[in-house]
Scaffold this motif. Structure first.
Motif, PDB file in Angstrom:
ATOM      1  N   GLY A  29     -22.343 -16.034  10.262  1.00 52.55           N
ATOM      2  CA  GLY A  29     -22.716 -16.972   9.196  1.00 52.55           C
ATOM      3  C   GLY A  29     -21.531 -17.577   8.466  1.00 52.55           C
ATOM      4  N   GLY A  30     -20.398 -17.664   9.142  1.00 54.68           N
ATOM      5  CA  GLY A  30     -19.234 -18.327   8.538  1.00 54.68           C
ATOM      6  C   GLY A  30     -18.483 -17.477   7.542  1.00 54.68           C
ATOM      7  N   ARG A  31     -18.800 -16.165   7.469  1.00 57.23           N
ATOM      8  CA  ARG A  31     -18.100 -15.299   6.498  1.00 57.23           C
ATOM      9  C   ARG A  31     -16.633 -15.117   6.886  1.00 57.23           C
ATOM     10  N   GLY A  32     -15.763 -15.120   5.885  1.00 60.59           N
ATOM     11  CA  GLY A  32     -14.353 -14.816   6.134  1.00 60.59           C
ATOM     12  C   GLY A  32     -14.132 -13.319   6.032  1.00 60.59           C
ATOM     13  N   ILE A  33     -12.942 -12.884   6.416  1.00 58.27           N
ATOM     14  CA  ILE A  33     -12.633 -11.450   6.347  1.00 58.27           C
ATOM     15  C   ILE A  33     -12.310 -11.075   4.897  1.00 58.27           C
ATOM     16  N   GLY A  34     -12.875  -9.949   4.475  1.00 58.87           N
ATOM     17  CA  GLY A  34     -12.610  -9.462   3.124  1.00 58.87           C
ATOM     18  C   GLY A  34     -11.527  -8.395   3.167  1.00 58.87           C
ATOM     19  N   HIS A  35     -10.864  -8.159   2.043  1.00 53.59           N
ATOM     20  CA  HIS A  35      -9.792  -7.149   2.049  1.00 53.59           C
ATOM     21  C   HIS A  35     -10.342  -5.771   2.401  1.00 53.59           C
ATOM     22  N   ILE A  36     -11.611  -5.562   2.104  1.00 51.94           N
ATOM     23  CA  ILE A  36     -12.224  -4.261   2.325  1.00 51.94           C
ATOM     24  C   ILE A  36     -12.488  -4.019   3.821  1.00 51.94           C
ATOM     25  N   ASP A  37     -12.538  -5.105   4.584  1.00 54.94           N
ATOM     26  CA  ASP A  37     -12.733  -4.954   6.038  1.00 54.94           C
ATOM     27  C   ASP A  37     -11.504  -4.320   6.693  1.00 54.94           C
ATOM     28  N   LEU A  38     -10.435  -4.174   5.929  1.00 51.65           N
ATOM     29  CA  LEU A  38      -9.240  -3.523   6.483  1.00 51.65           C
ATOM     30  C   LEU A  38      -9.154  -2.057   6.070  1.00 51.65           C
ATOM     31  N   LEU A  39     -10.207  -1.555   5.449  1.00 52.56           N
ATOM     32  CA  LEU A  39     -10.208  -0.136   5.047  1.00 52.56           C
ATOM     33  C   LEU A  39     -10.845   0.700   6.139  1.00 52.56           C
ATOM     34  N   PRO A  40     -10.048   1.450   6.866  1.00 49.09           N
ATOM     35  CA  PRO A  40     -10.622   2.237   7.955  1.00 49.09           C
ATOM     36  C   PRO A  40     -11.240   3.525   7.436  1.00 49.09           C
ATOM     37  N   GLN A  41     -12.027   4.137   8.305  1.00 49.81           N
ATOM     38  CA  GLN A  41     -12.474   5.477   7.984  1.00 49.81           C
ATOM     39  C   GLN A  41     -11.354   6.413   8.430  1.00 49.81           C
ATOM     40  N   GLY A  42     -11.190   7.544   7.763  1.00 49.97           N
ATOM     41  CA  GLY A  42     -10.192   8.508   8.235  1.00 49.97           C
ATOM     42  C   GLY A  42      -9.046   8.693   7.277  1.00 49.97           C
ATOM     43  N   GLU A  43      -7.999   9.306   7.817  1.00 50.59           N
ATOM     44  CA  GLU A  43      -6.913   9.813   6.977  1.00 50.59           C
ATOM     45  C   GLU A  43      -6.208   8.778   6.104  1.00 50.59           C
ATOM     46  N   THR A  44      -6.021   7.574   6.624  1.00 47.39           N
ATOM     47  CA  THR A  44      -5.218   6.606   5.861  1.00 47.39           C
ATOM     48  C   THR A  44      -6.015   5.889   4.772  1.00 47.39           C
ATOM     49  N   ARG A  45      -7.333   6.071   4.783  1.00 46.69           N
ATOM     50  CA  ARG A  45      -8.188   5.298   3.887  1.00 46.69           C
ATOM     51  C   ARG A  45      -7.772   5.411   2.402  1.00 46.69           C
ATOM     52  N   TRP A  46      -7.610   6.666   1.948  1.00 46.95           N
ATOM     53  CA  TRP A  46      -7.351   6.886   0.526  1.00 46.95           C
ATOM     54  C   TRP A  46      -6.017   6.279   0.101  1.00 46.95           C
ATOM     55  N   SER A  47      -4.995   6.402   0.970  1.00 48.40           N
ATOM     56  CA  SER A  47      -3.692   5.860   0.554  1.00 48.40           C
ATOM     57  C   SER A  47      -3.731   4.327   0.549  1.00 48.40           C
ATOM     58  N   ILE A  48      -4.496   3.717   1.446  1.00 47.44           N
ATOM     59  CA  ILE A  48      -4.624   2.248   1.391  1.00 47.44           C
ATOM     60  C   ILE A  48      -5.339   1.858   0.096  1.00 47.44           C
ATOM     61  N   MET A  49      -6.405   2.610  -0.230  1.00 43.22           N
ATOM     62  CA  MET A  49      -7.133   2.317  -1.467  1.00 43.22           C
ATOM     63  C   MET A  49      -6.188   2.343  -2.672  1.00 43.22           C
ATOM     64  N   GLN A  50      -5.186   3.227  -2.588  1.00 43.70           N
ATOM     65  CA  GLN A  50      -4.231   3.361  -3.708  1.00 43.70           C
ATOM     66  C   GLN A  50      -3.123   2.312  -3.680  1.00 43.70           C
ATOM     67  N   GLY A  51      -3.184   1.421  -2.700  1.00 45.71           N
ATOM     68  CA  GLY A  51      -2.223   0.300  -2.710  1.00 45.71           C
ATOM     69  C   GLY A  51      -1.152   0.367  -1.633  1.00 45.71           C
ATOM     70  N   TYR A  52      -1.272   1.325  -0.705  1.00 40.05           N
ATOM     71  CA  TYR A  52      -0.241   1.457   0.316  1.00 40.05           C
ATOM     72  C   TYR A  52      -0.759   0.960   1.668  1.00 40.05           C
ATOM     73  N   LEU A  53      -0.731  -0.331   1.842  1.00 39.68           N
ATOM     74  CA  LEU A  53      -1.212  -0.934   3.098  1.00 39.68           C
ATOM     75  C   LEU A  53       0.022  -1.399   3.856  1.00 39.68           C
ATOM     76  N   ASP A  54       0.113  -1.009   5.137  1.00 42.20           N
ATOM     77  CA  ASP A  54       1.338  -1.397   5.840  1.00 42.20           C
ATOM     78  C   ASP A  54       1.182  -2.623   6.744  1.00 42.20           C
ATOM     79  N   SER A  55      -0.060  -3.050   6.989  1.00 40.64           N
ATOM     80  CA  SER A  55      -0.213  -4.216   7.866  1.00 40.64           C
ATOM     81  C   SER A  55      -1.552  -4.879   7.630  1.00 40.64           C
ATOM     82  N   PHE A  56      -1.589  -6.193   7.784  1.00 38.76           N
ATOM     83  CA  PHE A  56      -2.849  -6.918   7.615  1.00 38.76           C
ATOM     84  C   PHE A  56      -3.620  -7.004   8.931  1.00 38.76           C
TER      85      PHE A  56
END
Ligand code: BG6
Length: 480
Positions: A29-56
């Protein structure tokens, strides 16, 4: 006149969800990607939530649960009909910004996205349900994160104004209750989740965060202005992650810590409710060397556009202790750290969150004493493991948790005179967990057959608590 014996007849019973945890169909339906679509399940999730994202770029081997959620996008008619069967008067949901403006910066909105929510709201009204709509629930077009570091960039505020004026105009007459930012105070703990801010080691963390906070507070005031100008009957609320802080000991320094911990949450609602930065925060900013990036007519906009009601999530109380040498056990909880409270009688949840229904009464009173504005509990509940057995789910623990909290609400209304508009327990239909990305942490009255990896039939089943909550609503909170 001064005696009330139960919930008011117009009390808004319902349930709450968010687009990023429910909607799915992320590339439809023409939706763009949201920042939350880059939140994986698993170990890195919490650190990304805290602002530590290493790649888009998404990683090949990881599962990104918000992409499919529970596919509310495809199932909304069936879902709303089930909610209506329980007697819902209100349904809290959010709009995915990138479904309306895929990158946030287009000149014209995506009509397919606008139409989708119009259909959803009309479906709600068909069933006599009033939508309660969060403008942004942990959801920002990814492009705005890439270009402006989310809410740290002033440009995001300009894009938000366009987004909000579009939805407010389009849904006039369909949406009466709006919330601006979900759990706005969570930005201090979870800058990526709450504000799309990726922390930069070369910059001061607090400066990055409080710049984003200022932009969100001004954005929230603009949103209030748009809603009030467009439709004077509609109401706008702020939304906080709440839960009273208790001192671990009666030592004055613990009392002070508990007081200031709560005030750090109230700071957000203080600005949104009183229309200006409170002195205690101005002094703190002075000591930190942070200058609020006031621009244009920010101060005037904040002053003139305060919220109509205060909404919040409540899962439990918190415990704080000023003496770090005291070894008190840490406990889990929603977002903010806490120590274990030895006085709580209930067993903690399967995810080790503490349970304190009495704390809800205290929280309600603290808010009401401070603001004298109507309150709305827009999240509350317990996440646990449910087993689907022959189409049935026996989830007495959901009923028990909610029953105790509803009793506390009733005490606040009847005995304390708190003006409470409504109650929307979290995840009324099972959805993806925000903190863990799991599906197996279930809050709902309705079971959705999806597992942690997004596999399943996506079929919906009524749990035992479905029938229980129906009776609660039918009896206006008298049969618990
Ligand atoms: C709140 C959020 O913090 O808590 C929701 O607004 C979230 O999005 C809810 O889902 C419950 O937390 P969790 O981690 O159990 O999903």
């Amino acid at each position: 006149k001064n005696i009330r014996i139960g919930f008011p007849s117009e009390f808004l019973w319902g349930g709450a969800t968010s687009a990023n945890q429910c909607e799915g169909s992320y590339n439809v339906g023409g939706r763009g990607i949201g920042h939350i679509d880059l939140l994986p399940q698993g170990e890195t999730r919490w650190s990304i939530m805290q602002g530590y994202l290493d790649s888009f770029e998404p990683k090949e081997n990881l599962h990104y649960p918000s992409r499919h959620g529970i596919e509310f996008y495809k199932h909304y008619k069936e879902d709303i009909s089930l909610l209506s069967e329980m007697g819902f008067k209100v349904f809290r949901m959010s709009i995915s910004w990138s479904r309306i403006y895929p990158t946030g910066e287009e000149d014209t909105p995506n009509e397919e996205g606008l139409q989708f929510y119009e259909n959803v709201f009309k479906e709600c009204h068909k069933h006599g349900i009033e939508p309660l709509v969060t403008m942004t629930h942990y959801d920002i077009p990814l492009e705005l994160v890439k270009k402006y570091n989310g809410w740290e960039g002033r440009k995001t505020l300009h894009c938000f104004k366009k987004y909000v004026s579009t939805i407010v105009k389009r849904y006039k007459g369909l949406v009466k209750y709006w919330l601006t930012f979900n759990e706005i105070n969570c930005v201090t703990a979870l800058p990526y989740t709450a504000a799309g801010v990726v922390l930069d080691k070369s910059k001061n963390r607090d400066t990055q965060i409080y710049t984003a906070v200022h932009h969100e507070l001004v954005a929230s005031a603009w949103a209030v202005k748009y809603v009030h100008e467009s439709d004077f009957e509609s109401k706008v609320g702020c939304m906080l992650a709440a839960g009273v802080s208790y001192p671990y000991r009666c030592a004055p320094e613990d009392i002070w810590l508990a007081y200031t911990t709560d005030r750090n949450k109230y700071f957000f609602s203080d600005v949104m409710s009183y229309g200006k930065y409170p002195n205690y925060k101005l002094r703190e900013f002075g000591q930190m060397g942070f200058e609020i990036p006031f621009l244009e007519n920010d101060e005037e906009v904040l002053k003139d556009n305060t919220v109509d009601f205060i909404s919040f999530s409540y899962y439990s109380s918190h415990i704080v202790c000023a003496d770090t040498d005291i070894i008190a056990e840490k406990a889990e909880g929603n977002v903010f750290p806490t120590l274990r409270n030895p006085y709580l009688k209930e067993k903690e949840t399967a995810w080790k969150w503490q349970i304190d229904a009495q704390g809800l009464r205290t929280t309600l009173n603290m808010f009401y004493d401070r603001y004298h504005k109507p309150l709305f509990i827009v999240e509350n509940g317990v996440g646990g493991i449910d087993n689907l057995d022959n189409g049935k789910v026996h989830d007495e623990y959901h009923e028990h948790y909610l029953r105790e909290h509803i009793k506390a609400m009733k005490e606040a209304i009847v005995l304390d005179g708190v003006d409470l508009m409504g109650y929307t327990p979290w995840g009324c239909i099972d959805l993806v967990s925000a903190s863990t990305g799991q599906m197996k942490k279930r809050y709902g009255f309705i079971y959705v057959d999806v597992d942690d990896n997004g596999n399943g039939t996506y079929k919906r089943y009524k749990k035992d608590s479905f029938y229980w909550y129906k009776k609660v609503i039918e009896s206006n909170g008298e049969v618990l």
